[in-house]
Design an enzyme around this catalytic site. Structure first.
Site: not given
Ligand code: NAP
Length: 438
Positions: A46, A106, A130, A133, A135, A188, A202, A206
């Site tokens: 989704a 988180k 997991e 917190v 990664g 980045g 953030d 955690k």
């Molecule tokens: P991201 O790159 O912003 O991706 C979010 C995804 O969710 C996108 O594919 C987006 O769709 C989809 N999305 C958002 N809102 C939506 C909605 N209302 N309906 C359907 N799809 C929706 O996020 P991410 O960095 O992968 O992080 C995801 C989660 O993992 C977060 O909770 C984050 O805190 C956690 N996290 C991330 C990291 C990290 O390194 N990035 C580390 C630890 C934890 P579209 O692509 O179509 O816009």
């Protein structure tokens, strides 16, 4: 050979982490099936925009904008959308339908974790997080499972890579905060809007999760005292370095007894001085680490990449395989225990050591007056160092005093600092920072 059972996996979100999870589910399907005892079939992904370009090439027919329908038909749901809604409603719907849920969210767990944990308990299914917190670092399962026969007394974590990168840049190059932040954004490591990272929000989310699992008591975001790194100056970093310390943004959860003898847990996030020989001082760049002290295990340290699509996907897959194994084998689906019932202490009740930098008049008797004032407030001094400076133009001498105190309550230390400011021999209080690990 007997046919393996198929478990349907719904993926919500295909961004940095979700795309890598989808890739691994497809590429490593056979290995995951062998480890799980069931085939993990990615039933759909989704997203908001089904036509958006993805980091990974994935079958187009998997994409949908109808997350609700996808969730209803799944055995396992992976939520990697982030944010509060619709993630919260979709997770609750998945749990009510009897699906196990894996999430890295988180922000949602810190804001509304108890509702989700209760829904999982009620449905008798597993809710794992997991990835929420630190990664890739396996830290929640070791706390929840491996240390469940021990008593954790203290957790110190570098759980935000962005702030660790910024502080490390400041430490190694002498840069000011704004320049180090700009560099983190250029590479980045920091978002265009870095508020959640640099203000400590953030890390606070955690910290609440780490405290909840470590002390078997639910701690919410409002129980976490939070200070970010925006006020840490290059001068603070230089003074800390000079005195043999490094400044880190720490998430701290520790068991303490307050001044009235009540036991509780202090959960806090703030810039902290650590001796350069402390294991956490060696955590450089955007890496994360969590240092745990337990009554029987002693000191433990967990280190690795705290963010990034592929490292975080590793943690998500670990949770997924574990949840799938339980579906195959049966057995209880407990997520956590909350039998601790320890109250959250306010920051005033926490005890800590302080580093205090003072610019003082170079006069006889100044040190004695300052030492006496500390003693009157019940704060004992561990280290006091003086350096004399001469102003090149006026030729007036002043002294820089650096004081490290023994552990005392925040309230006593705050009162001491206020009283010190009132002394006529004090030109300025140049820094006030908490110290751990001495
Ligand atoms: P991201 O790159 O912003 O991706 C979010 C995804 O969710 C996108 O594919 C987006 O769709 C989809 N999305 C958002 N809102 C939506 C909605 N209302 N309906 C359907 N799809 C929706 O996020 P991410 O960095 O992968 O992080 C995801 C989660 O993992 C977060 O909770 C984050 O805190 C956690 N996290 C991330 C990291 C990290 O390194 N990035 C580390 C630890 C934890 P579209 O692509 O179509 O816009």
């Amino acid at each position: 050979m007997t046919e393996l059972r198929t478990l349907k996996v719904a993926l919500l979100g295909c961004g940095n982490v979700g795309a890598q999870v989808a890739r691994i589910l497809i590429e490593d399907a056979d290995a995951l099936a062998a480890r799980t005892g069931a085939r993990l079939q990615l039933s759909g992904i989704a997203v908001r925009n089904v036509n958006a370009k993805r980091d990974v090439e994935l079958p187009q027919e998997l994409f949908t904008t109808d997350a609700e329908t996808l969730v209803k038909d799944a055995d396992l749901v992976i939520e990697l959308m982030g944010g509060i809604e619709p993630a919260r409603t979709l997770i609750l719907s998945a749990l009510e339908n009897g699906a196990c849920v894996v999430t890295g969210n988180k922000a949602l767990l810190a804001q509304d974790g108890p509702t989700l944990y209760e829904a999982a308990d009620k449905a008798g299914v597993q809710l794992s997080y997991e990835a929420a917190v630190a990664g890739a670092i396996p830290i929640l399962r070791p706390i929840r499972d491996s240390l469940s026969g021990d008593r954790i007394t203290r957790v110190l974590g570098i759980v935000n890579g962005t702030t660790n990168f910024i502080l490390d840049q400041m430490d190694s190059t002498g840069a000011q905060f704004a320049d180090a932040l700009a560099e983190a954004q250029r590479l980045g490591y920091a978002e265009a809007d870095p508020t959640a990272d640099v203000e400590g929000h953030d890390a606070a989310a955690k910290a609440a999760i780490l405290a909840t699992l470590s002390f078997h008591t639910r701690f919410a975001l409002e129980n976490v005292h939070c200070e970010g790194i925006t006020s840490v100056s290059a001068a603070d970093i230089a003074a800390a370095k000079d005195a043999g310390f490094v400044i880190k943004l720490l998430a701290i959860a520790e068991k303490l007894t307050d001044a009235d003898g009540n036991e509780g847990v202090s959960v806090r996030v703030h810039p902290t001085l650590l001796p350069r020989e402390h294991p956490l001082a060696a955590v450089r760049g955007a890496f994360n680490a969590v240092f745990i002290e337990a009554e029987n295990a002693g000191e433990l340290m967990f280190y690795g990449q705290g963010a990034g699509g592929t490292p975080t996907a590793s943690a998500v897959l670990g949770d997924l395989v574990s949840a799938a194994r339980r579906l195959v084998l049966g057995g209880p689906q407990r997520t956590e225990t909350t039998t601790g019932h320890v109250p959250a202490l306010t920051i005033e009740a926490a005890t800590t050591s302080y580093y205090i930098g003072l610019d003082v008049a170079d006069q006889p008797g100044v040190l004695a007056r300052i030492a006496q004032l500390f003693a009157e407030h019940g704060v004992s001094i561990e280290i006091m160092r003086q350096t004399i400076h001469k102003d090149a133009e006026s030729n007036v001498e002043s002294a820089e005093l650096r004081i490290v105190t023994h552990r005392a309550s925040e309230a006593a230390l705050a009162a001491t600092v206020e009283a010190v400011k009132g002394l006529d021999v004090i030109n300025s209080v140049t820094s006030v920072l908490r110290v751990e690990g001495v």
